[in-house]
Write an enzyme that holds these catalytic residues in place. Structure first.
Site, PDB file in Angstrom:
ATOM      1  CE  LYS A 139      -3.994   2.335   2.526  1.00 34.29           C
ATOM      2  NZ  LYS A 139      -4.899   1.255   1.784  1.00 34.29           N
ATOM      3  CG  ASP A 153     -11.963   2.902   6.498  1.00 37.56           C
ATOM      4  OD1 ASP A 153     -12.891   3.335   6.707  1.00 37.56           O
ATOM      5  OD2 ASP A 153     -11.476   2.928   5.431  1.00 37.56           O
TER       6      ASP A 153
END
Length: 162
Positions: free
Chosen positions: A17, A100
């Site tokens: 990422k 999240d």
């Protein structure tokens, strides 16, 4: 953005990422992510900066986000929900908050194992309760048909919640 990459020395597929510098986790936050060791949480192996771009190197999960799975049978849903809760508890025990939680961050392997992804990266400080509130909201959205598969189970269970 997240990419699939092969770690040449380890001969292992990984997810990498990349972050824009303002959204990158702090070194302390990234180090905390590597301490979570649970089968229902994506393992974070490494973090750093390469050519000015911050990154996290994580376990590559062969599977789909929950948002892309087909209809689930009641026993599958209950199993996936239990695994998600266990993963959240492991994250919280490490002193982190997912921050999240949504169907796209619940990865489901071919074997039916849930892996929580993209945890601990919330910009604003949050309480662990917010993760369970988000899970409840996810189930509520499913009742409205926004998450394939979950709505069927919730409608079947609705009479028992009265």
């Amino acid at each position: 953005q997240t990419y699939r990459a092969e770690h040449l020395a380890l001969k292992r597929m990984m997810a990498v990422k990349l972050f824009a510098p303002p959204q990158a986790p702090s070194p302390d936050q990234a180090a905390a992510l590597t301490t979570v060791d649970h089968s229902n949480v994506v393992h974070v192996y490494d973090f750093g900066t390469e050519k000015g771009v911050p990154y996290l190197a994580m376990e590559y999960v062969e599977g789909k986000p929950l948002s892309e799975t087909g209809p689930l049978r009641p026993h599958q849903f209950l199993d996936l929900a239990e695994q998600a809760i266990e993963g959240l508890e492991a994250i919280h025990e490490a002193g982190l908050v997912h921050g999240d939680l949504k169907a796209a961050n619940l990865l489901v392997t071919r074997e039916g194992e849930v892996k929580l992804a993209n945890f601990g990266l919330a910009v604003e400080p949050r309480e662990p309760k917010s993760d369970f509130d988000a899970l409840a909201a996810l189930l509520s959205a499913a009742a409205q048909g926004e998450v394939p598969g979950l709505a069927v189970l919730i409608r079947r269970l609705a009479p028992y919640w009265r």
